[in-house]
Structures are given as structure tokens and as C-alpha cells.
Design an enzyme around this catalytic site. Structure first.
Site, PDB file in Angstrom:
ATOM      1  N   ARG A   1      40.060  46.501  43.917  1.00 15.65           N
ATOM      2  CA  ARG A   1      40.790  47.272  42.915  1.00 15.65           C
ATOM      3  C   ARG A   1      39.860  48.207  42.178  1.00 15.65           C
ATOM      4  O   ARG A   1      38.703  47.888  41.908  1.00 15.65           O
ATOM      5  CB  ARG A   1      41.428  46.337  41.881  1.00 15.65           C
ATOM      6  CG  ARG A   1      42.617  45.568  42.388  1.00 15.65           C
ATOM      7  CD  ARG A   1      43.439  45.001  41.242  1.00 15.65           C
ATOM      8  NE  ARG A   1      42.643  44.199  40.325  1.00 15.65           N
ATOM      9  CZ  ARG A   1      43.031  43.853  39.097  1.00 15.65           C
ATOM     10  NH1 ARG A   1      44.176  44.287  38.615  1.00 15.65           N
ATOM     11  NH2 ARG A   1      42.276  43.100  38.334  1.00 15.65           N
TER      12      ARG A   1
ATOM     13  N   ASP B   1      33.215  37.662  40.092  1.00 17.00           N
ATOM     14  CA  ASP B   1      34.576  37.501  39.595  1.00 17.00           C
ATOM     15  C   ASP B   1      34.719  36.375  38.584  1.00 17.00           C
ATOM     16  O   ASP B   1      35.554  36.448  37.677  1.00 17.00           O
ATOM     17  CB  ASP B   1      35.578  37.324  40.745  1.00 17.00           C
ATOM     18  CG  ASP B   1      35.155  36.276  41.764  1.00 17.00           C
ATOM     19  OD1 ASP B   1      34.082  35.671  41.599  1.00 17.00           O
ATOM     20  OD2 ASP B   1      35.886  36.076  42.751  1.00 17.00           O
TER      21      ASP B   1
ATOM     22  N   SER C   1      31.928  40.094  44.124  1.00 12.62           N
ATOM     23  CA  SER C   1      32.116  38.631  44.160  1.00 12.62           C
ATOM     24  C   SER C   1      31.484  37.978  45.382  1.00 12.62           C
ATOM     25  O   SER C   1      32.147  37.314  46.168  1.00 12.62           O
ATOM     26  CB  SER C   1      33.601  38.316  44.090  1.00 12.62           C
ATOM     27  OG  SER C   1      34.137  38.894  42.939  1.00 12.62           O
TER      28      SER C   1
END
Length: 458
Positions: free
Chosen positions: A82, A197, A143
């Protein structure tokens, strides 16, 4: 379609699934081993040999509500990523975001290809949002296991989650992102921080809940971070901004890589590991996360079918095909109301198992419950360890990830088990990170920008 209330999973199936059910003594033993791993990961002399790496993130401060302005975030954690534009003003925030896919050929291609793709998507987004002429601070959620040398320096230790891009391991991912942005020359972005994350989840939840001290991911992968005293984090080598604290990225998905969890691993765990892209790595992750949960269930179903305990001993090509039983099936099967098999019937028919009986439905649900409950209990054992370690009487744990978010019972299973394992004097709660780690990345950038501004004015 209902079933008689007295129908239970077949006794032989219950017996064979017993190895997938951990009692509290076993979970406490796992917690004690995890604590020993954390202590070794934090220590300079023992860090190199520790599997749970406990990397300092260089994030020293939680949001204090004074962060204002526009911030970008990149959130890369799986096959999609994203890009976000977040505007903060006190307690209020506005967020716009867009999801971009990462094709498999890029996941397995060169590092330059990967970061060029990310930079292209970033450029598309800022132009769509008409902020391409502003130089905005960006928080980069990456992540994968990073060894951080500062807030904007993150060296990739190894790939996970099916990625295997060349020429990235051992390199600084922030520098690679900056180089890709520079190669384009059409946007100006100030990368203020790189984080994973779980750190983003902690920051995002802490913005809403001042008691949040732990961030946990239970999704495609499994990881966690928590707030530690700087004096205990022997690898932390930055100037104290005044909090005396630093967030620690545990890289806890690798817990068990040294064999310490072999005493609870089943033949199905070993099979999943053997046939993965990274055998011997991310052992706990392979017992908990969404990337592997469906395959664990499939392996049990395959074995029991071949033993004649399921589907009259008659399977299907799809049931015997690796990775064909998706993790979402586990959530959907357990979402059926007790006594109803609407979702499961449809799933089994999709898999070519139209001949499944009512008893098969009960057995399949039981197997799914054993695998998902074990995952929730393993996660609970490690979270309880962190709650005890922090020595605070009121702690909120921020949690994100597709398994936690979409499995119908995962939160309740964890709340119940942590209550059983945790010191009763500790008040805890599990808080869903509503907008994932993207907002957390922007908040880390915002806090960093606040410190930078303060440093320039003093």
C-alpha cells in the site's frame, strides 16, 4: 444442513489430533524458552547466536498527539503493498491509500526491479493525489527481517513470505528505495524512517491508546515488537531523545529455528517446512501464520483420508495438491454456525469432495479448530511472556494481520488463553489495528519529523 447434537469428531481422529493440542504447562515451557531467546537477542555477547534477534528499531517515542501535517507511507509486507497519504492534526487524521500488486516475477527477480516497481507505484500515487510537487516525509514499512543501524538504515537479513529478490540481502533497503526514486527523477520524497509491520501496528494503536506497548502481527507472517528500556537493549547505540526507551523488533517468526520447538512440532509442521521456499527458517511462523495454516490442515486431511478416516478413504486431486486448501477456508469453515455446514459444504464441493458425509463435516471442522487453536495458543504464550517482561500493570497489545482479523474466533481464543497464562495482577487487552501498519509508518515519520524540527530550532 444440520446435524445431531451428539455427533462429535471420530474418536480416532480426536486421538490422532492430540499432538496438536498444547496444555498450559507446555505453553509455559514455550514461554520460558522464548524469554531466554529474548534475553540472548538483547545482549551484545549473545546476539549473534540468538534466533530471536531483538533488533533495536531506533524508534524511541510513541506519538504524543502534537504531530501535524501531511505524511506518506509505504507498506510492503506481502504480495500486495500500500501507498498512503495521511494528514494529521491533533486527534484527527485523514487517510487516502491505494493497493498495488507485486507480480511473482518481481518477487523472485532482482532487487533493482523490485524497488523500481515500488518507486513507479509511489510516483503514480503522488501524482493522482496531486502532491508530486511537495517534498513529503515518508515512513517505510518493510516487513522482512531487518538489522537497523539507525532510523533510516535497514539492512535486509533474509527474505521471508515467498520473496527471493537478488542483491537485496545485506543491503540497505532505504538506500535502494532512494536510488529507485532518484532514477525516476519525477518525485521528491524524504524517507524519514524504515520499520516493520509490528512496529507500525504498535505506533498506530498507541496513537489511539496510550497504554499500547506491544505490537503483534498474525497474518501472512508472524512477528512482534515491544517497548524496552534502552539500558537492556545492548545493541542500541543512538543518542537518547529523553524517553529512555526503544522499540525492539523481535523477529519472532524465527523462534524455533535452533530446534528449541522441536519437542512440540508435528509431522505436518515438518512437512510444511521441508516443502517451503526456506527450509529450517521461520519455524514458529510456519506453525501460526496464514501463509501455512491452510496447508497444515490439508496435510492432516490428506493423511486421514488415505488412512480411511475421512471421505470414505476417497480423496480428490485437489485435496492432494499442495497449497490448494487455502487458509481462508479455515476461517470460513469455522464461521459456520455450530450444526450448520453451509460454507464447508461449498468448499469441499469446490475441492471435488461432493461425497462428504455429515460425519466428515464434523471431523473436518474439528481438524481446522485444532490447527487454528494451536496457532492462537502459541501466539498467546509469546505475548504473555512479553506482558510479564515489561513489568507494567496495564498493557494494551496492538494486533494486526489477516488471521487475527478474519478468523472468527482467534481473538477470543487468545484472550482466554492469555488470561489463563498471565499474572492476574496484569490488566491487558488486545486491540485490532484498524488501518494496519500504514498509519503507523506515517506516525513514525511524523514523530521523526517532530524531532528533526525541534533539533533545528534549538
Amino acid at each position: 444442513m444440520g446435524y445431531r447434537r451428539d455427533i462429535q469428531a471420530h474418536p480416532l481422529i480426536r486421538e490422532k489430533c492430540r499432538e496438536l493440542i498444547y496444555d498450559n504447562d507446555t505453553l509455559r515451557k514455550i514461554g520460558a524458552i522464548f524469554l531466554d531467546n529474548i534475553k540472548r537477542g538483547l545482549g551484545k555477547a549473545t546476539h549473534a547466536d540468538s534466533i530471536v534477534k531483538c533488533f533495536p528499531t531506533y524508534v524511541q517515542d510513541l506519538p504524543d498527539g502534537t504531530e501535524t501535517g501531511k505524511f506518506l507511507a509505504l507498506d510492503l509486507g506481502g504480495t500486495n503493498f500500500r501507498v498512503l497519504l495521511i494528514e494529521l492534526s491533533g486527534e484527527h487524521f485523514e487517510m487516502k491509500s491505494k493497493i498495488f500488486a507485486i507480480p511473482e516475477h518481481i518477487m523472485l527477480g532482482s532487487g533493482e526491479q523490485l524497488f523500481d516497481h515500488i518507486a513507479e507505484c509511489l510516483a503514480i500515487f503522488v501524482k493522482e493525489e496531486q502532491v508530486q510537487h511537495e517534498t513529503l516525509p515518508l515512513g517505510f514499512t518493510f516487513s522482512f527481517p531487518l538489522s537497523q543501524r539507525g532510523l533510516t538504515v535497514g539492512i535486509l537479513e533474509r527474505w521471508t513470505k515467498g520473496f527471493n529478490c537478488s542483491n537485496v540481502v545485506g543491503n540497505d533497503v532505504v538506500q535502494m528505495l532512494n536510488d529507485a526514486i532518484d532514477r525516476r527523477g519525477d518525485v521528491s520524497i524524504d524517507v524519514m524512517a524504515v520499520l516493520n509491520d509490528s512496529t507500525g501496528t504498535l505506533m498506530s494503536c498507541a496513537w489511539l491508546n496510550k497504554n499500547c506497548r506491544v505490537g503483534i502481527i498474525i497474518g501472512t507472517g508472524n512477528n512482534g515488537c515491544y517497548v524496552e528500556r534502552q539500558e537492556n537493549a545492548e545493541l542500541f547505540d543512538d543518542v537518547d531523545n529523553g524517553s529512555g526507551k526503544v522499540m525492539i523488533n523481535l523477529e519472532m517468526g524465527a523462534f524455533g529455528d535452533d530446534g528449541c520447538l522441536d519437542f512440540v512440532r508435528s509431522e505436518y509442521d515438518k512437512d510444511v517446512d521441508r516443502n517451503s521456499i526456506n527450509p529450517g527458517k521461520q519455524i514458529q511462523e510456519k506453525m501460526i501464520s496464514g501463509m501455512y495454516m491452510g496447508e497444515l490442515v490439508r496435510l492432516v486431511l490428506e493423511k486421514f483420508t488415505k488412512e480411511g478416516l475421512l471421505f470414505g478413504g476417497k480423496g480428490s486431486d485437489m485435496l492432494f495438491e499442495r497449497k490448494r486448501f487455502y487458509t481462508k477456508y479455515v476461517s470460513e469453515i469455522e464461521s459456520d454456525e455450530p450444526g450448520l455446514f453451509t460454507n464447508q459444504k461449498q468448499i469441499l464441493e469446490e475441492l471435488g469432495l461432493k461425497h462428504a458425509t455429515e460425519q466428515d463435516y464434523v471431523n473436518v471442522r474439528y481438524i481446522c479448530e485444532c490447527i487454528s487453536r494451536r496457532a492462537a495458543h502459541l501466539a498467546s504464550a509469546t505475548i504473555t511472556t512479553l506482558l510479564h517482561k515489561m513489568d507494567e500493570k496495564k498493557v494494551t497489545v496492538g494486533v494486526d494481520g489477516s488471521v487475527y482479523r478474519y478468523h472468527p474466533h482467534f481473538r477470543n481464543l487468545m484472550m482466554e488463553k492469555i488470561r489463563e497464562l498471565c499474572d492476574p495482577s496484569i490488566e491487558f487487552d488486545l486491540m485490532l489495528s484498524e488501518d494496519g501498519s500504514g498509519r503507523g509508518a506515517a506516525l513514525v515519520a511524523a514523530v521523526a519529523a517532530r524531532h528533526k524540527k525541534k533539533a533545528l530550532t534549538t
